[in-house]
Design an enzyme around this catalytic site. Structure first.
Site, PDB file in Angstrom:
ATOM      1  N   TYR A 145       0.863  -1.185   0.000  1.00 57.38           N
ATOM      2  CA  TYR A 145       0.000   0.000   0.000  1.00 57.38           C
ATOM      3  C   TYR A 145       0.895   1.229   0.000  1.00 57.38           C
ATOM      4  CZ  TYR A 145      -3.378   3.508   1.662  1.00 57.38           C
ATOM      5  OH  TYR A 145      -4.163   4.625   1.799  1.00 57.38           O
ATOM      6  N   ASP A 239       9.579   2.878  -0.866  1.00 58.13           N
ATOM      7  CA  ASP A 239       8.579   3.550  -0.027  1.00 58.13           C
ATOM      8  C   ASP A 239       8.840   3.198   1.442  1.00 58.13           C
ATOM      9  OD1 ASP A 239       6.466   4.609   1.299  1.00 58.13           O
ATOM     10  OD2 ASP A 239       4.904   3.599   0.125  1.00 58.13           O
ATOM     11  N   LYS A 267       5.058   9.193   8.528  1.00 58.39           N
ATOM     12  CA  LYS A 267       4.912   8.634   9.873  1.00 58.39           C
ATOM     13  C   LYS A 267       5.961   9.153  10.877  1.00 58.39           C
ATOM     14  CE  LYS A 267       2.342   4.759   7.994  1.00 58.39           C
ATOM     15  NZ  LYS A 267       0.997   4.539   8.406  1.00 58.39           N
TER      16      LYS A 267
HETATM   17  C1  PLP Z   1       4.185   2.287   3.021  1.00 60.06           C
HETATM   18  C2  PLP Z   1       3.154   3.368   3.008  1.00 60.06           C
HETATM   19  N1  PLP Z   1       3.163   4.271   2.022  1.00 60.06           N
HETATM   20  C3  PLP Z   1       2.268   5.274   1.977  1.00 60.06           C
HETATM   21  C4  PLP Z   1       1.280   5.384   2.921  1.00 60.06           C
HETATM   22  C5  PLP Z   1       0.293   6.499   2.849  1.00 60.06           C
HETATM   23  O1  PLP Z   1       0.533   7.397   3.866  1.00 60.06           O
HETATM   24  P1  PLP Z   1      -0.608   8.380   4.401  1.00 60.06           P
HETATM   25  O2  PLP Z   1      -1.608   7.531   5.119  1.00 60.06           O
HETATM   26  O3  PLP Z   1       0.118   9.332   5.278  1.00 60.06           O
HETATM   27  O4  PLP Z   1      -1.189   9.046   3.202  1.00 60.06           O
HETATM   28  C6  PLP Z   1       1.229   4.459   3.964  1.00 60.06           C
HETATM   29  C7  PLP Z   1       0.181   4.557   4.984  1.00 60.06           C
HETATM   30  O5  PLP Z   1      -0.034   3.699   5.793  1.00 60.06           O
HETATM   31  C8  PLP Z   1       2.189   3.429   4.013  1.00 60.06           C
HETATM   32  O6  PLP Z   1       2.197   2.523   4.993  1.00 60.06           O
END
Ligand code: PLP
Length: 430
Positions: A145, A239, A267
């Site tokens: 995700y 990511d 985060k």
């Molecule tokens: C690996 C990863 N990338 C992107 C995101 C998206 O981040 P946000 O919820 O701050 O938009 C998340 C969210 O959990 C994530 O775990």
């Protein structure tokens, strides 16, 4: 029986004005059932709901709070910043300082830009990667995700490596068709996607996937992916929104030695405030507006209050030598305790630890990708989740999330959780 009347009423009231009563779907407890608790405060390892029930919290806001809830120095930094102003729409030295902090430890990051959410970070990184490579198609992995931008809300079609199909209404097939979906930990499926498309400019991956439960990539797979990207002139986006500053100070690099051309963060770097970033090779980053032709902007990007929380968080992490080792050892203690309790009651369980992240699946088979994760007994997870909540332990309301350790945890807290898990297994098997 726990009293949760206040939460029940609060949810009903919220539903009148907020779709489903929540501002992010997983909070609605859709996959485990029951009532989401409305939280009124968090302190260290614990959160307290509106009915005054207290929970040991393994959600930790889905990862940001590595120092636990309301760390006094982070709160102080936020208060000091708030007292000076909330937002200026002009550059601050704070942003340069945080950029330098991140660049000093994150391999491959030469320049960085701040945004407000992980979704924005990955969305912007993909736009940049497409511009740099001059190629339209991207590859993502099943089970990973990266936020909810249109290009990334796709799932695999039938077959092993495929052009994506939309996974949300409202995402048009014309966009989804540019995202191919490969199988995690399977380099052949990536090669197949590249062949199928002939126009792949970017691959995005969670190096330590935390959104299908915790499923780390295998070392030869991630290294192979790096080599493949080099060979095919593909921009690799690592990511690290979840794993960055979570599994180690250097994120996944400490485990794999693999650099992205671009990396995304979120985060932990905001310490609980809305802050995220994307960064990487200077030659790619310099394609961004105002220097280059790739447009990207934000009214609140690099917000001084959020950046202050991030600076304080990273400084405290750095000061606490041995923090990651301590959290990893607590995560291992929890994993081993759950395994032993599950064994007593003949419950199939798989566990996994990476730094301060811990995952567990109710399944017999080793979990290496989405297919194997999806074999987990989600009904059993839902029952376990409800039992633990009753006993004052907050695991995420989905089998496919990760548990997060934080600084205020200790062996006594972990042992208490293991005993409660043992009691829950016993009740569920009675
Ligand atoms: C690996 C990863 N990338 C992107 C995101 C998206 O981040 P946000 O919820 O701050 O938009 C998340 C969210 O959990 C994530 O775990």
């Amino acid at each position: 029986m726990q009293r949760i009347l206040h939460s029940i009423n609060a949810l009903n009231e919220a539903k009148q004005v907020i779709p489903g009563g929540v501002n992010s779907p997983v909070r609605a407890f859709g996959s485990v059932g029951g009532t989401p608790r409305f939280i009124k405060e968090g302190r260290g390892a614990y959160i307290v709901d509106e009915d005054n029930n207290c929970y040991i919290d393994f959600v930790q806001s889905y990862g940001p709070l590595i120092l636990g809830h309301s760390d006094s120095l982070v709160v102080q930094a936020v208060q000091d910043s708030v007292a000076k102003g909330l937002s200026y729409g002009a550059p601050t030295e704070l942003e340069t300082n945080l950029a330098k902090e991140i660049i000093s430890v994150c391999e491959g990051v030469e320049k960085i830009r701040f945004v407000n959410s992980g979704t924005e970070a990955t969305m912007s990184a993909i736009r940049l990667a497409r511009a740099f490579s001059g190629k339209d198609d991207i590859i993502k992995f099943e089970g990973c995700y990266h936020g909810h931008s249109d290009s990334l809300l796709v799932k695999s079609g039938s077959g092993l490596a495929t052009f994506g199909e939309t996974s949300s209404k409202g995402v048009i097939q014309d966009i989804a068709k540019h995202t191919l979906v490969a199988r995690y930990n399977d380099l052949d499926s990536v090669k197949e996607c590249i062949r199928l498309s002939g126009n792949v400019g970017c691959i995005i991956i969670e190096p330590i996937a935390g959104n299908m439960g915790l499923v780390p990539s295998k070392k030869d797979f991630l290294q192979g992916l790096r080599e493949l990207c080099d060979k095919e002139n593909i921009v690799l986006i690592i990511d690290e929104v979840m794993s960055g500053f979570r599994v180690s100070l250097q994120g996944s690099y400490a485990f794999y030695g693999v650099k992205g051309d671009l990396s995304t963060y979120g985060k932990v770097i905001g310490g609980g405030m809305p802050l995220a970033a994307f960064g990487g090779r200077a030659d790619i980053m310099d394609m961004l507006s105002p220097i280059g032709g790739v447009y990207q902007a934000g009214t609140l990007s690099g917000n001084p209050v959020a950046v202050s929380a991030g600076l304080a968080t990273l400084a405290l992490i750095k000061q606490d030598v041995g923090l990651y080792e301590r959290l990893e050892s607590l995560a291992n203690r929890l994993a081993e305790g759950l395994m032993s309790a599950a064994k007593t009651y003949n419950i199939p369980l798989q566990t996994c630890v990476r730094g301060s992240m811990m995952g567990f699946f109710f399944t017999q088979e080793e979990v290496i990708d989405w297919n194997s994760a999806a074999k987990s007994d989600t009904e059993f997870y839902a029952k376990f989740h409800a039992k633990m909540l009753e006993k004052g332990v907050n695991f995420a309301p989905s089998q496919f999330e990760t548990s997060f350790m934080c600084k205020p945890f200790n062996e006594t807290i972990i042992d208490e959780v293991i005993e409660k898990a043992r009691a829950s297994f016993k009740e569920l098997k009675a």
